[in-house]
Design a protein around this motif. Structure first.
Motif, PDB file in Angstrom:
ATOM      1  N   SER A   1       1.259  -1.180   7.867  1.00  0.00           N
ATOM      2  CA  SER A   1       1.713  -0.259   6.818  1.00  0.00           C
ATOM      3  C   SER A   1       0.649   0.785   6.489  1.00  0.00           C
ATOM      4  CB  SER A   1       2.124  -1.024   5.560  1.00  0.00           C
ATOM      5  OG  SER A   1       1.009  -1.661   4.979  1.00  0.00           O
ATOM      6  N   THR A   2      -0.605   0.371   6.433  1.00  0.00           N
ATOM      7  CA  THR A   2      -1.691   1.322   6.158  1.00  0.00           C
ATOM      8  C   THR A   2      -1.749   2.392   7.245  1.00  0.00           C
ATOM      9  OG1 THR A   2      -2.972  -0.426   5.100  1.00  0.00           O
ATOM     10  CG2 THR A   2      -4.160   1.554   5.736  1.00  0.00           C
ATOM     11  N   PHE A   3      -1.661   1.971   8.493  1.00  0.00           N
ATOM     12  CA  PHE A   3      -1.709   2.914   9.608  1.00  0.00           C
ATOM     13  C   PHE A   3      -0.567   3.917   9.537  1.00  0.00           C
ATOM     14  CE2 PHE A   3      -0.311   4.149  13.861  1.00  0.00           C
ATOM     15  CZ  PHE A   3      -1.444   4.786  14.319  1.00  0.00           C
ATOM     16  N   TRP A   4       0.663   3.440   9.348  1.00  0.00           N
ATOM     17  CA  TRP A   4       1.814   4.332   9.363  1.00  0.00           C
ATOM     18  C   TRP A   4       1.866   5.217   8.123  1.00  0.00           C
ATOM     19  CZ3 TRP A   4       3.591   5.771  13.666  1.00  0.00           C
ATOM     20  CH2 TRP A   4       3.601   4.910  14.754  1.00  0.00           C
TER      21      TRP A   4
ATOM     22  N   MET B   1       0.849  -1.174   0.000  1.00  0.00           N
ATOM     23  CA  MET B   1       0.000   0.000   0.000  1.00  0.00           C
ATOM     24  C   MET B   1       0.891   1.233   0.000  1.00  0.00           C
ATOM     25  SD  MET B   1      -3.092   1.176   2.479  1.00  0.00           S
ATOM     26  CE  MET B   1      -4.191   0.110   1.618  1.00  0.00           C
ATOM     27  N   ILE B   2       0.486   2.220  -0.785  1.00  0.00           N
ATOM     28  CA  ILE B   2       1.223   3.474  -0.809  1.00  0.00           C
ATOM     29  C   ILE B   2       0.445   4.547  -0.051  1.00  0.00           C
ATOM     30  CG2 ILE B   2       2.429   2.925  -2.963  1.00  0.00           C
ATOM     31  CD1 ILE B   2       0.418   4.710  -4.413  1.00  0.00           C
ATOM     32  N   MET B   3       1.060   5.709   0.113  1.00  0.00           N
ATOM     33  CA  MET B   3       0.488   6.760   0.938  1.00  0.00           C
ATOM     34  C   MET B   3      -0.885   7.226   0.432  1.00  0.00           C
ATOM     35  SD  MET B   3       2.410  10.191   2.301  1.00  0.00           S
ATOM     36  CE  MET B   3       3.959   9.501   1.870  1.00  0.00           C
TER      37      MET B   3
ATOM     38  N   MET C   1      -8.755   4.839  12.812  1.00  0.00           N
ATOM     39  CA  MET C   1      -7.614   4.081  12.296  1.00  0.00           C
ATOM     40  C   MET C   1      -6.796   3.515  13.458  1.00  0.00           C
ATOM     41  SD  MET C   1      -6.106   3.543   9.144  1.00  0.00           S
ATOM     42  CE  MET C   1      -6.341   4.936   8.090  1.00  0.00           C
ATOM     43  N   GLY C   2      -6.614   4.283  14.525  1.00  0.00           N
ATOM     44  CA  GLY C   2      -5.877   3.810  15.693  1.00  0.00           C
ATOM     45  C   GLY C   2      -6.571   2.646  16.381  1.00  0.00           C
ATOM     46  N   ILE C   3      -7.894   2.739  16.511  1.00  0.00           N
ATOM     47  CA  ILE C   3      -8.660   1.646  17.128  1.00  0.00           C
ATOM     48  C   ILE C   3      -8.541   0.374  16.295  1.00  0.00           C
ATOM     49  CG2 ILE C   3     -11.008   0.850  17.648  1.00  0.00           C
ATOM     50  CD1 ILE C   3     -11.600   3.753  18.537  1.00  0.00           C
ATOM     51  N   ARG C   4      -8.670   0.509  14.977  1.00  0.00           N
ATOM     52  CA  ARG C   4      -8.552  -0.664  14.104  1.00  0.00           C
ATOM     53  C   ARG C   4      -7.136  -1.237  14.138  1.00  0.00           C
ATOM     54  NH1 ARG C   4     -11.559   2.718  10.482  1.00  0.00           N
ATOM     55  NH2 ARG C   4      -9.689   2.909   9.209  1.00  0.00           N
ATOM     56  N   ARG C   5      -6.119  -0.358  14.252  1.00  0.00           N
ATOM     57  CA  ARG C   5      -4.733  -0.838  14.329  1.00  0.00           C
ATOM     58  C   ARG C   5      -4.491  -1.589  15.632  1.00  0.00           C
ATOM     59  NH1 ARG C   5      -1.358  -3.708  13.307  1.00  0.00           N
ATOM     60  NH2 ARG C   5       0.691  -3.401  14.137  1.00  0.00           N
TER      61      ARG C   5
ATOM     62  N   LEU D   1       1.982   9.250   8.313  1.00  0.00           N
ATOM     63  CA  LEU D   1       2.963   9.998   7.542  1.00  0.00           C
ATOM     64  C   LEU D   1       2.284  11.022   6.635  1.00  0.00           C
ATOM     65  CD1 LEU D   1       5.895  10.463   6.640  1.00  0.00           C
ATOM     66  CD2 LEU D   1       5.552   8.652   4.942  1.00  0.00           C
ATOM     67  N   ALA D   2       1.252  10.592   5.931  1.00  0.00           N
ATOM     68  CA  ALA D   2       0.551  11.498   5.016  1.00  0.00           C
ATOM     69  C   ALA D   2      -0.095  12.656   5.766  1.00  0.00           C
ATOM     70  CB  ALA D   2      -0.508  10.725   4.224  1.00  0.00           C
TER      71      ALA D   2
END
Length: 120
Positions: free
Chosen positions: A24-27, A1-3, A80-84, A31-32
């Motif tokens: 990777s999706t979370f980070w 996955m990309i940004m 996103m944090g909860i899912r991570r 970053l984005a």
């Protein structure tokens, strides 16, 4: 996955607090959002604030684009944090650790970098 895919995924699941999100999706999302925030801060400092005639530093400083963007990404970032956390095998309510200054943030970062549950 990309940004770009991570951004699309984050906004497509704006209010989705169920399921899991990979590391990777979370980070890439983090970053984005940080890069966009930095660009908006620069824009606020050099273009928006002087154009509105407000100070760029000090007590009366204003960064309207940055504040608006922060409000827009608040809910999807929490989701996103909860899912991570769930993907790492932790309960989603641990996101509330972020309310504890410094220590809570460090504990959350530790949980966020953990590998996905089930991947060895």
């Amino acid at each position: 996955m990309i940004m770009i895919d991570a951004l699309k995924y984050g906004f497509a699941n704006y209010f989705n607090f169920s399921g899991k999100t990979g590391r990777s999706t979370f980070w890439y999302w983090i970053l984005a959002t940080v890069l966009i925030s930095i660009l908006l801060q620069i824009t606020d400092f050099f273009i928006v604030a002087p154009g509105l005639g407000v100070p760029t530093e000090g007590v009366g400083a204003s960064q309207p684009l940055t504040w608006l963007y922060s409000l827009v990404i608040l809910i999807p970032t929490i989701a996103m944090g909860i899912r991570r956390l769930r993907d790492a095998g932790k309960p989603g309510w641990l996101i509330l650790l972020g309310l504890i200054p410094l220590v809570g943030t460090l504990v959350l970062i530790y949980f966020f970098v953990q590998p996905s549950e089930g991947s060895e």
